[in-house]
Design an enzyme around this catalytic site. Structure first.
Site, PDB file in Angstrom:
ATOM      1  N   SER A   8     107.074 -65.007  18.338  1.00 34.84           N
ATOM      2  CA  SER A   8     107.722 -63.813  18.891  1.00 34.84           C
ATOM      3  C   SER A   8     108.992 -64.218  19.614  1.00 34.84           C
ATOM      4  O   SER A   8     108.960 -64.965  20.592  1.00 34.84           O
ATOM      5  CB  SER A   8     106.770 -63.116  19.866  1.00 34.84           C
ATOM      6  N   HIS A  33     108.209 -62.504  14.515  1.00 36.23           N
ATOM      7  CA  HIS A  33     107.768 -61.305  15.240  1.00 36.23           C
ATOM      8  C   HIS A  33     108.894 -60.839  16.165  1.00 36.23           C
ATOM      9  O   HIS A  33     109.365 -61.590  17.015  1.00 36.23           O
ATOM     10  CB  HIS A  33     106.502 -61.656  16.019  1.00 36.23           C
ATOM     11  N   HIS A  66     107.791 -55.095  15.732  1.00 36.14           N
ATOM     12  CA  HIS A  66     106.748 -54.460  16.538  1.00 36.14           C
ATOM     13  C   HIS A  66     107.386 -53.395  17.431  1.00 36.14           C
ATOM     14  O   HIS A  66     108.044 -53.719  18.422  1.00 36.14           O
ATOM     15  CB  HIS A  66     106.055 -55.564  17.363  1.00 36.14           C
ATOM     16  N   GLY A 144     104.665 -55.227  26.860  1.00 41.69           N
ATOM     17  CA  GLY A 144     105.795 -55.093  27.787  1.00 41.69           C
ATOM     18  C   GLY A 144     106.449 -56.429  28.097  1.00 41.69           C
ATOM     19  O   GLY A 144     107.663 -56.504  28.228  1.00 41.69           O
ATOM     20  N   PHE A 145     105.625 -57.471  28.200  1.00 38.35           N
ATOM     21  CA  PHE A 145     106.173 -58.754  28.626  1.00 38.35           C
ATOM     22  C   PHE A 145     105.488 -59.920  27.923  1.00 38.35           C
ATOM     23  O   PHE A 145     104.293 -59.843  27.614  1.00 38.35           O
ATOM     24  CB  PHE A 145     106.007 -58.919  30.148  1.00 38.35           C
ATOM     25  N   ASP A 172      98.246 -60.085  19.085  1.00 39.72           N
ATOM     26  CA  ASP A 172      99.504 -60.328  19.787  1.00 39.72           C
ATOM     27  C   ASP A 172      99.279 -60.299  21.293  1.00 39.72           C
ATOM     28  O   ASP A 172      98.808 -59.308  21.830  1.00 39.72           O
ATOM     29  CB  ASP A 172     100.483 -59.211  19.371  1.00 39.72           C
ATOM     30  N   GLY A 173      99.638 -61.415  21.947  1.00 39.00           N
ATOM     31  CA  GLY A 173      99.627 -61.446  23.402  1.00 39.00           C
ATOM     32  C   GLY A 173      98.755 -62.540  23.985  1.00 39.00           C
ATOM     33  O   GLY A 173      97.551 -62.579  23.747  1.00 39.00           O
ATOM     34  N   GLY A 174      99.384 -63.462  24.690  1.00 44.10           N
ATOM     35  CA  GLY A 174      98.643 -64.508  25.401  1.00 44.10           C
ATOM     36  C   GLY A 174      97.964 -65.519  24.490  1.00 44.10           C
ATOM     37  O   GLY A 174      96.999 -66.156  24.893  1.00 44.10           O
ATOM     38  N   GLY A 194     104.540 -65.889  21.620  1.00 43.03           N
ATOM     39  CA  GLY A 194     105.884 -66.090  22.155  1.00 43.03           C
ATOM     40  C   GLY A 194     105.985 -67.353  22.968  1.00 43.03           C
ATOM     41  O   GLY A 194     106.477 -68.389  22.498  1.00 43.03           O
TER      42      GLY A 194
HETATM   43  C1  DX5 Z   1     104.140 -58.229  24.337  1.00 42.95           C
HETATM   44  C2  DX5 Z   1     104.788 -58.522  23.004  1.00 42.95           C
HETATM   45  C3  DX5 Z   1     104.342 -59.837  22.469  1.00 42.95           C
HETATM   46  C4  DX5 Z   1     104.830 -60.995  23.310  1.00 42.95           C
HETATM   47  C5  DX5 Z   1     103.946 -62.174  23.100  1.00 42.95           C
HETATM   48  O1  DX5 Z   1     104.452 -56.966  24.739  1.00 42.95           O
HETATM   49  O2  DX5 Z   1     104.449 -57.531  22.060  1.00 42.95           O
HETATM   50  O3  DX5 Z   1     104.737 -60.004  21.122  1.00 42.95           O
HETATM   51  O4  DX5 Z   1     106.148 -61.360  23.001  1.00 42.95           O
HETATM   52  O5  DX5 Z   1     104.291 -63.183  24.002  1.00 42.95           O
HETATM   53  P1  DX5 Z   1     103.207 -64.204  24.554  1.00 42.95           P
HETATM   54  O6  DX5 Z   1     102.692 -64.956  23.387  1.00 42.95           O
HETATM   55  O7  DX5 Z   1     103.976 -65.053  25.516  1.00 42.95           O
HETATM   56  O8  DX5 Z   1     102.122 -63.392  25.233  1.00 42.95           O
HETATM   57 ZN    ZN Z   2     104.725 -58.033  19.912  1.00 43.50          ZN
END
Ligand code: DX5
Ligand code: ZN
Length: 214
Positions: A8, A33, A66, A144-145, A172-174, A194
């Site tokens: 991402s 992504h 996304h 969001g982050f 997706d996420g963490g 990400g």
């Molecule tokens: C969150 C995004 C994710 C994010 C993932 O809102 O949709 O795609 O970039 O980042 P990490 O892997 O650091 O949680």
């Molecule tokens: Zn995402």
């Protein structure tokens, strides 16, 4: 099904985005992504179709876009035109009727339609639209982050979804190599990450570890 890794770019250095993208492409990424945020559906703002169009020029990787935006139906044309290969909309932002209305644009543009659900949204909401979706994106953080902690409630959702849905299941996420094994065993086939990938000192190794953890 071979697991696809989708870095991402939210965690990339945007001052040299082309280099960052080439780095993950060379390291074995399968998809790119791209997180689109509108400051309404989520409390953050990122990029729009103009930047997606530029990203399209610098990579051959399929673009996994996304949309974390309200009224996604108003924007899918632009994102299809910008060169997206996959576009995900959130079930919290569109109903079955709305999905039916945009489905033909995806078919005509040869773009895969993903439907996502937030950690707090029950799987029941997605079950009603499985026939319209090419893939499902299970959020394992509140969108969001980047850099948030993985929410384990995603795992039972993936397991149940795997029993009833044949297409790709993205998460997706963490995500890091610490949870990727469990996710793959549960039935996930696309892992978006990400911070874990972009902050790694050896990106190739990080991607291999995620993929091989299952
Ligand atoms: C969150 C995004 C994710 C994010 C993932 O809102 O949709 O795609 O970039 O980042 P990490 O892997 O650091 O949680
Ligand atoms: Zn995402």
């Amino acid at each position: 099904m071979k697991v696809k890794i989708a870095p991402s770019i939210l965690s990339a250095d945007f001052s040299c985005l082309d280099r960052e993208i080439r780095k993950v492409e060379a390291a074995g990424a399968d998809l790119l992504h791209v997180d689109i945020m509108d400051g309404h559906f989520v409390p953050n703002i990122t990029i729009g179709p103009v930047v997606v169009k530029c990203i399209r020029k610098v990579t051959k990787l399929p673009l996994d876009v996304h949309l974390m935006i309200e009224n996604p139906q108003n924007f899918v044309d632009e994102f299809i035109k910008a060169g997206s290969d996959m576009i995900t909309v959130h079930i919290e932002t569109i109903d079955r009727q709305g999905l039916e209305a945009i489905k033909n644009k995806f078919v005509a543009g040869n773009v895969k339609l993903g439907v996502s659900l937030n950690p707090g949204t029950p799987l029941e909401k997605i079950k009603e639209v499985l026939d319209l979706a090419d893939f499902i994106l299970v959020m394992s953080v509140n969108p969001g982050f980047a850099g948030q902690e993985f929410i384990p409630g995603a795992l039972p959702k993936i397991r149940e979804l795997r029993r009833i849905f044949k297409g790709d299941i993205s998460v997706d996420g963490g995500i890091s190599d610490k949870v990727s094994g469990e996710l793959i065993k549960a039935g996930a086939t696309i892992l978006a990450a990400g911070s874990y990938i972009f902050k790694a000192s050896d990106v190739k190794l990080a991607i291999e570890r995620m993929r091989d953890a299952g």
